[in-house]
Motif scaffolding. Structure first.
Motif, PDB file in Angstrom:
ATOM      1  N   LEU A 236       0.870  -1.170   0.000  1.00 37.00           N
ATOM      2  CA  LEU A 236       0.000   0.000   0.000  1.00 37.00           C
ATOM      3  C   LEU A 236       0.912   1.226   0.000  1.00 37.00           C
ATOM      4  O   LEU A 236       1.807   1.327   0.843  1.00 37.00           O
ATOM      5  N   VAL A 237       0.734   2.115  -0.959  1.00 37.09           N
ATOM      6  CA  VAL A 237       1.581   3.319  -1.047  1.00 37.09           C
ATOM      7  C   VAL A 237       0.672   4.543  -1.013  1.00 37.09           C
ATOM      8  O   VAL A 237      -0.173   4.719  -1.892  1.00 37.09           O
ATOM      9  N   LEU A 238       0.861   5.368   0.001  1.00 36.58           N
ATOM     10  CA  LEU A 238      -0.043   6.494   0.226  1.00 36.58           C
ATOM     11  C   LEU A 238       0.681   7.827   0.149  1.00 36.58           C
ATOM     12  O   LEU A 238       1.772   7.984   0.709  1.00 36.58           O
ATOM     13  N   GLU A 239       0.051   8.799  -0.521  1.00 44.45           N
ATOM     14  CA  GLU A 239       0.545  10.166  -0.409  1.00 44.45           C
ATOM     15  C   GLU A 239      -0.186  10.841   0.748  1.00 44.45           C
ATOM     16  O   GLU A 239      -1.348  10.530   1.028  1.00 44.45           O
ATOM     17  N   HIS A 240       0.524  11.746   1.434  1.00 44.85           N
ATOM     18  CA  HIS A 240      -0.113  12.448   2.554  1.00 44.85           C
ATOM     19  C   HIS A 240       0.505  13.824   2.715  1.00 44.85           C
ATOM     20  O   HIS A 240       1.467  14.178   2.026  1.00 44.85           O
ATOM     21  N   PRO A 246       4.048  11.010  10.716  1.00 44.00           N
ATOM     22  CA  PRO A 246       3.895  10.250  11.966  1.00 44.00           C
ATOM     23  C   PRO A 246       2.490   9.669  12.117  1.00 44.00           C
ATOM     24  O   PRO A 246       2.333   8.519  12.527  1.00 44.00           O
ATOM     25  N   ALA A 247       1.460  10.438  11.758  1.00 40.41           N
ATOM     26  CA  ALA A 247       0.076   9.958  11.912  1.00 40.41           C
ATOM     27  C   ALA A 247      -0.199   8.785  10.973  1.00 40.41           C
ATOM     28  O   ALA A 247      -0.855   7.815  11.357  1.00 40.41           O
ATOM     29  N   LEU A 252      -0.568   2.575  10.390  1.00 38.11           N
ATOM     30  CA  LEU A 252      -0.068   1.317   9.816  1.00 38.11           C
ATOM     31  C   LEU A 252       0.720   0.492  10.833  1.00 38.11           C
ATOM     32  O   LEU A 252       1.380  -0.484  10.487  1.00 38.11           O
ATOM     33  N   ASP A 253       0.627   0.923  12.090  1.00 42.71           N
ATOM     34  CA  ASP A 253       1.454   0.339  13.136  1.00 42.71           C
ATOM     35  C   ASP A 253       0.802  -0.889  13.779  1.00 42.71           C
ATOM     36  O   ASP A 253       0.797  -1.029  14.991  1.00 42.71           O
ATOM     37  N   ALA A 267      10.852  18.622  -2.318  1.00 39.25           N
ATOM     38  CA  ALA A 267      11.052  19.754  -1.415  1.00 39.25           C
ATOM     39  C   ALA A 267      11.577  19.294  -0.051  1.00 39.25           C
ATOM     40  O   ALA A 267      11.799  20.110   0.846  1.00 39.25           O
ATOM     41  N   GLY A 268      11.763  17.975   0.118  1.00 43.12           N
ATOM     42  CA  GLY A 268      12.303  17.458   1.373  1.00 43.12           C
ATOM     43  C   GLY A 268      11.246  17.158   2.426  1.00 43.12           C
ATOM     44  O   GLY A 268      11.567  16.868   3.576  1.00 43.12           O
ATOM     45  N   HIS A 269       9.966  17.250   2.066  1.00 35.23           N
ATOM     46  CA  HIS A 269       8.898  16.956   3.038  1.00 35.23           C
ATOM     47  C   HIS A 269       8.517  15.478   3.011  1.00 35.23           C
ATOM     48  O   HIS A 269       8.471  14.880   1.945  1.00 35.23           O
ATOM     49  N   GLU A 270       8.200  14.939   4.192  1.00 32.92           N
ATOM     50  CA  GLU A 270       7.662  13.575   4.223  1.00 32.92           C
ATOM     51  C   GLU A 270       6.369  13.575   3.417  1.00 32.92           C
ATOM     52  O   GLU A 270       5.441  14.320   3.742  1.00 32.92           O
TER      53      GLU A 270
END
Ligand code: GLN
Length: 290
Positions: A236-240, A246-247, A252-253, A267-270
């Motif tokens: 599963l690959v999600l953009e956020h 962290p959320a 997925l934890d 831009a270096g953002h998660e």
């Protein structure tokens, strides 16, 4: 009577009023009925006169740009992952950030072999992710789902124009989905309802942008529904959002997820988080933590 301006003069005039240079070039090309990537042509011809009809078209396009309409809606197209996609106000404009998700999805797919891998693009919008995957991997069976029939019209038209075969259908995330995919990719709405960025995005469909007071409602739904629609070992690959890493990792934890990882955008953002569906009853490396 004023002399007919040259293309160079029209460009300079529009730029001096503070408009973005790239946007102005694209609109001049469009007014001249040329392709948006013909900037070399523009440079070579900037001493040509701008015909009156083109000047009129340019004026009306510049008016829309000044009113804040996104360039992609004015020109009616956007470049995404080497494809030129037609877009209009029925769909979210694909962002370069989402190319990170496509790169990653392609890297996670099983290599071409005896069994055809399958990919599902959830909330496909203009079809960007689905079409980019299909273009890069013609051996992959690609499905695109969206809850908006209007968005699907745009996606289907893009597929036809680009000659790429994708099965586009109407759906509410994974409700009623019976197949099991090798990979599910999604760029769902993830902006919080009160987010200060929203006033800058009024031209795009709100339902493609917002998802509850933290922007996590749809990501949460997808994570909950995905295990039933992924093969063992599937991804599963999600953009956020840039601050939602962290959320999303927390969502997925727990079983059946394992290998939870996040990637950054240019831009270096998660920006994207992926997780692998562990075998049924198998240990996720994260189950022990709970
Ligand atoms: N990344 C987009 C933006 O911030 C939003 C895309 C989305 O909600 N999926 O403008």
């Amino acid at each position: 009577m004023t002399a007919t301006p040259t293309i160079a003069q029209a460009l300079a005039r529009a730029q001096s009023s503070g408009l973005n240079r790239h946007a102005v070039r694209c609109l001049v090309l469009q007014a001249l009925e040329r392709e948006p990537d013909e900037t070399a042509w523009l440079l070579a011809h900037d001493q040509d006169a701008l015909p009156a009809a083109a000047a009129l078209r340019l004026e009306s396009a510049l008016r829309r740009l000044r009113a804040g309409e996104p360039l992609a809606y004015i020109t009616g197209s956007v470049a995404f992952y080497g494809l030129r996609l037609r877009v209009d106000a029925r769909v979210l404009i694909p962002r370069p950030d989402t190319e990170t998700l496509v790169d990653w999805a392609l890297a996670l797919l099983p290599p071409a072999g005896r069994v055809r891998p399958s990919v599902l693009d959830l909330g496909t919008g203009s079809g960007a992710i689905a079409l980019a995957v299909r273009q890069a991997r013609p051996d992959v069976r690609v499905t695109g789902v969206d809850a908006s029939a209007e968005a699907l019209e745009v996606a289907c038209a893009n597929a036809r124009r680009l000659g790429l075969m994708v099965d586009f259908r109407l759906g509410d995330w994974l409700i009623g989905e019976t197949a099991r995919y090798n990979l599910i990719a999604a760029n769902p709405p993830y902006i919080a309802e009160g987010d200060p960025h929203l006033p800058g995005l009024t031209h795009e469909p709100l339902r493609a942008l917002t998802a509850g007071d933290q922007g996590l409602d749809d990501l949460r739904r997808i994570v909950a529904q995905a295990p039933g629609c992924l093969q063992t070992g599937g991804w599963l690959v999600l953009e956020h959002g840039f601050d939602q890493g962290p959320a999303v990792r927390a969502l997925l934890d727990s079983a059946p997820w394992s290998q939870v990882q996040t990637r950054r955008d240019l831009a270096g953002h998660e920006r994207c988080t992926a997780a692998q569906r562990a075998p049924d009853g198998g240990q996720s490396e994260f189950t022990a933590k709970k």
